[in-house]
Design an enzyme around this catalytic site. Sequence first.
Site, short mmCIF file in Angstrom:
data_model
loop_
_atom_site.label_atom_id
_atom_site.label_comp_id
_atom_site.label_asym_id
_atom_site.label_seq_id
_atom_site.Cartn_x
_atom_site.Cartn_y
_atom_site.Cartn_z
N ALA A 16 0.84 -1.20 0.00
CA ALA A 16 0.00 0.00 0.00
C ALA A 16 0.87 1.25 0.00
O ALA A 16 0.57 2.23 -0.69
CB ALA A 16 -0.92 -0.01 1.22
N SER A 36 -8.15 1.02 6.79
CA SER A 36 -7.48 -0.03 7.55
C SER A 36 -8.54 -0.75 8.36
O SER A 36 -9.70 -0.33 8.39
CB SER A 36 -6.42 0.58 8.47
N ARG A 37 -8.14 -1.82 9.04
CA ARG A 37 -9.11 -2.50 9.92
C ARG A 37 -9.26 -1.77 11.25
O ARG A 37 -10.06 -2.15 12.08
CB ARG A 37 -8.68 -3.95 10.13
N TYR A 58 -13.08 -1.26 5.97
CA TYR A 58 -13.11 -1.34 4.51
C TYR A 58 -14.47 -0.91 3.98
O TYR A 58 -14.57 -0.30 2.91
CB TYR A 58 -12.79 -2.76 4.05
N HIS A 79 -8.11 -10.92 -1.35
CA HIS A 79 -8.32 -10.17 -2.59
C HIS A 79 -9.73 -10.32 -3.15
O HIS A 79 -10.38 -9.33 -3.50
CB HIS A 79 -7.29 -10.56 -3.64
N LYS A 97 -1.44 -8.19 -7.27
CA LYS A 97 -1.22 -9.60 -7.65
C LYS A 97 -0.84 -10.42 -6.42
O LYS A 97 -0.33 -9.84 -5.44
CB LYS A 97 -0.15 -9.68 -8.75
N ASP A 178 3.36 -15.91 -4.41
CA ASP A 178 3.97 -14.65 -4.03
C ASP A 178 4.93 -14.11 -5.09
O ASP A 178 4.85 -12.95 -5.45
CB ASP A 178 4.70 -14.79 -2.69
#
Length: 333
Positions: A16, A36-37, A58, A79, A97, A178
């Site tokens: 981010a 953010s959470r 969110y 995602h 990604k 990853d």
Amino acid sequence: MENTVRWGILGTGKIARAMAQGLRDAPGAQLVAVASRSDAGAQAFGAEFGIERCHGSYQALVMDPGVDVIYIATPHTLHAENALLCLAAGKHVVCEKPFTMNAREAQAVVDLARDKKLFLMEAMWSRFLPAVQEAQRIIASGEIGVLQQVQADIGFVANFPPEHRMFNPELGGGALLDVGIYPLSMAAFFLGPVSQVQALAEMGTTGVDEQVVFSLLHAGGGTSSCACSLRAQTPTEMSISGSLGRIRLPNRFYKPDHLIVETMDGARRVIAAPHLGNGYAHEAIEAMRCIRAGLLESSVMPHADSVALMHNLDTMRDQIGLVYRSDLSADQA
């Protein structure tokens, strides 16, 4: 400004931050919100990047009427869930990604975006960089002949504890999703859709893949040989070879600032192709071009590619015996 596109970032981690920096170099981009959470996480990120609206959930971000497009920067296990939330609220989406955890999730996200007539793009930033675009232009010119083979590797020594996301199966850990997505996606970018794939892996103590080699057969002709590792510092280079020569993306092919063209007659030239800032601006520029034009997807990273690449990853994971919770049905999970 009429051409300004207002961005929100969902998530406040390392990626981010990279995108927040990249947006500063993207003309017409305005970073107006972050989520953010927790309120504290959003406020801290907002203070760092001068963001006006900092949301502690969110849901609050997707309901923000002052946001046009949301960049999803959460771990890849989230995602699909996050993208569906954004799209359902009417927001355009650029999703980091790997696009999702599997092809089933990818198709669900694409279907909703098309149903809502919203722009959606996987943020495979390497495809948009000037050096990669220049390589594609040289290939199209015929200078290196008919494309036949791609070779690519990516690897580093992941000195992290077992609970780290890199090794944690609950967080989608492992080399393939990853970092392996880079050589896979880039091979498909240059040689086209993959018709057959074969993978071999060394699995780690936490049950995820730590080293993988995979071979690709491309539907339009050509083969690729790829490798990814969380155990070794590899050259991280890509060679794109044709019947008349080759193009090399040396030293971090996923973030190249130059390329080398070598032809059969012995000629060799180095082409400088610097990227803006940290490189993340280029995918944002493409997303904004598409949004302004009313397009629902980018020709550089189309929906079909994102779904197909997840199918390829699903096949490889099946071959090496790697199953994530997201692959299981509700009763199995």
